[in-house]
Design a protein around this motif. Structure first.
Motif, PDB file in Angstrom:
ATOM      1  N   VAL A 143       0.845  -1.205   0.000  1.00  0.00           N
ATOM      2  CA  VAL A 143       0.000   0.000   0.000  1.00  0.00           C
ATOM      3  C   VAL A 143       0.875   1.247   0.000  1.00  0.00           C
ATOM      4  CG1 VAL A 143      -1.514   1.385   1.470  1.00  0.00           C
ATOM      5  CG2 VAL A 143      -2.071  -1.006   1.012  1.00  0.00           C
ATOM      6  N   GLU A 177     -12.182   4.624  -5.762  1.00  0.00           N
ATOM      7  CA  GLU A 177     -11.480   3.425  -5.299  1.00  0.00           C
ATOM      8  C   GLU A 177     -11.740   3.146  -3.829  1.00  0.00           C
ATOM      9  OE1 GLU A 177      -6.879   1.716  -4.817  1.00  0.00           O
ATOM     10  OE2 GLU A 177      -7.250   3.591  -5.921  1.00  0.00           O
ATOM     11  N   HIS A 178     -11.849   4.203  -3.024  1.00  0.00           N
ATOM     12  CA  HIS A 178     -11.964   4.024  -1.575  1.00  0.00           C
ATOM     13  C   HIS A 178     -13.339   4.437  -1.025  1.00  0.00           C
ATOM     14  CE1 HIS A 178      -7.763   2.970  -1.192  1.00  0.00           C
ATOM     15  NE2 HIS A 178      -7.422   4.034  -1.895  1.00  0.00           N
ATOM     16  N   HIS A 263      -4.255   7.859  -0.069  1.00  0.00           N
ATOM     17  CA  HIS A 263      -4.399   6.459  -0.495  1.00  0.00           C
ATOM     18  C   HIS A 263      -3.922   5.506   0.587  1.00  0.00           C
ATOM     19  CE1 HIS A 263      -4.147   2.765  -2.824  1.00  0.00           C
ATOM     20  NE2 HIS A 263      -2.887   2.663  -2.424  1.00  0.00           N
ATOM     21  N   ALA A 267      -6.522   2.959   2.279  1.00  0.00           N
ATOM     22  CA  ALA A 267      -6.299   1.542   1.993  1.00  0.00           C
ATOM     23  C   ALA A 267      -5.984   0.752   3.254  1.00  0.00           C
ATOM     24  CB  ALA A 267      -5.171   1.390   0.973  1.00  0.00           C
ATOM     25  N   GLU A 269      -7.141   1.588   6.134  1.00  0.00           N
ATOM     26  CA  GLU A 269      -8.331   1.752   6.976  1.00  0.00           C
ATOM     27  C   GLU A 269      -7.977   2.269   8.371  1.00  0.00           C
ATOM     28  OE1 GLU A 269     -10.441  -1.970   6.821  1.00  0.00           O
ATOM     29  OE2 GLU A 269     -11.203  -1.557   4.813  1.00  0.00           O
TER      30      GLU A 269
END
Length: 459
Positions: A143, A177-178, A263, A267, A269
């Motif tokens: 990530v 994406e998220h 990001h 990603a 979280e």
């Protein structure tokens, strides 16, 4: 193509990382033929030295990679990235010689070495694959590598293909994406929405200025990231000379860095609420460009005398920082390729940062050492406040004299935010190729912040 670790196979080639003071032990573990080969090749464990050892069938049996001395290693980082680029095609694993933070750094370096900017040329050959070491958090490292790759890709793209429109599209792609929400205020709507300085800086371009506002998460403390998105900077009417304009595609490096960091946060979280604000403009020249000696009124109501139209980044950031303050975040962090003075002070490799919170400063400095993302704290030096007060207006965007340029810019920004605040004055560019860092756009400070956030926000 995402940066990723290789899948294990039956033909994985072991890598033994050998420090200069451990060569004798490493060679003692080889066959007599292997020792003879190593001695014939002069393998001494020098930093970056590579010795490939063949098997009976002419293939690779194992690899020794020199790790040098501690003093040599301290002069740079990501040394395994160089090995990744030198080794022949195949799948490798780090079998010995590294552990802890060093192993994490080596795994990240290998992935980052796989990044190349090839949008306009034939793609380069992929590097050798690495199986994720057992003792690292492979998902986290992947990530982080891909967040850094996003930052590099955005900075490297020339302004012809990375204007405010395209920067907005990159943010929208990340939001999709998220599953983040996103709102964008564009053009003259900036005036009616009270973002006057963002509009003023960008109005001379035929590519409309805008404010990008992305939100993610519904639990935990709120972190707001503000990134300077000047997609190209001519300097405005105080036009830059050609030698200074050549790298101005990277003047949106702050925006690129906060998107890369966003990001990583989403990603992984992290248990926080994230807001990303990017004032995206092009500082161009036209009949309606703002002028030296103009006085602008900001969203906060503070007036600003324009003494140099090339000091525009702090203007667009000021309106965005004022907005960031309006929903009481736990922490606001701005990132910007803001001043040449910062480069004079610390060079291109260090990310200077400002904060009034000693605890936050210590957390970032400690994290930076852990993850090999060098930073340096700079002072919000209150006695210099008088330098940004011109008398004719509340603030001066470009104090005369040239002293303490990075500090006065940071003090200017601090006037627009009341929440806990940290500012990074980054360069965003790798001047010459280094291990895992090809010449071009580069992230600065993002990995250190990611590592420090749990401590700073009590996550």
């Amino acid at each position: 193509m995402p940066l990723a670790f290789a899948e294990p196979t039956d033909a994985v080639i072991p890598i033994h990382v050998v420090a200069a003071d451990a060569v004798d032990d490493a060679l003692a573990g080889l066959t007599p033929e292997g020792r003879a080969w190593a001695q014939a090749q002069g393998f001494a464990g020098s930093l970056g030295q590579i010795l490939t050892l063949p098997n009976a069938h002419g293939g690779l049996e194992q690899v020794l990679v020199g790790y040098g001395t501690a003093a040599k290693r301290a002069r740079d980082r990501f040394h395994m990235g160089a090995a990744a680029r030198k080794l022949p095609e195949g799948t490798y694993e780090i079998a010995s010689g590294l552990q802890g933070d060093d192993l994490d750094e080596a795994a990240l370096a290998w992935l980052l070495a796989g990044y190349s900017y090839d949008r306009y040329v034939k793609p380069s050959s992929p590097i050798a694959g690495l199986v994720a070491p057992d003792d690292v958090d492979a998902a986290r490292i992947a990530v982080i590598a891909n967040g850094e790759a996003l930052t590099r890709e955005l900075i490297n793209t020339p302004a012809s293909d990375m204007g405010p429109d395209e920067l907005e599209e990159a943010a929208r792609t990340l939001a999709v994406e998220h599953y983040a929400g996103i709102n964008v205020i564009t053009g003259d709507d900036l005036i009616t929405s009270n973002f006057p300085m963002i509009h003023t800086v960008g109005r001379a371009s035929n590519r409309q200025p805008r404010l990008i506002d992305m939100r993610w998460g519904d639990m935990g403390p709120q972190l707001t990231l503000v990134g300077k998105g000047v997609c190209f900077d001519t300097g405005g009417l105080n036009i830059k000379p050609g030698s200074s304009m050549g790298l101005m595609k990277k003047d949106m490096g702050g925006a690129a860095t906060v998107l890369g960091l966003a990001h990583m946060i989403m990603a992984l979280e992290l248990p926080l609420r994230l807001r990303v604000l990017i004032p995206a403009v092009e500082n161009s020249i036209d009949g309606n460009a703002f002028r030296p000696q103009d006085i602008l009124t900001s969203r906060k109501g503070l007036t600003v005398e324009i003494n140099n139209t090339d000091a525009e980044g702090r203007l667009v950031l000021a309106d965005a920082l004022t907005l960031s303050d309006e929903d009481d975040p736990a922490l606001v962090i701005s990132m910007a390729t803001l001043t040449g003075a910062a480069r004079v002070a610390v060079g291109p490799d260090l990310a200077p940062f400002y904060t009034d919170d000693d605890g936050h400063a210590d957390a970032v400095a400690k994290a930076a050492r852990k993850v090999a993302d060098p930073v340096w704290r700079m002072p919000f030096h209150d006695p210099y406040e008088a330098m940004i007060e011109p008398g004719i207006a509340d603030l001066d965007n470009a104090p005369k004299g040239g002293f303490a340029g990075s500090i006065t810019a940071a003090l200017f920004l601090r006037r627009f935010v009341e929440s806990p605040y940290m500012h990074f004055d980054i360069y965003g560019w790798q001047p010459s190729s280094a291990p895992a860092r090809p010449r071009g756009g580069v992230g600065m400070g993002a990995r250190a912040l990611l590592e420090a956030l749990p401590e700073m926000l009590n996550l």
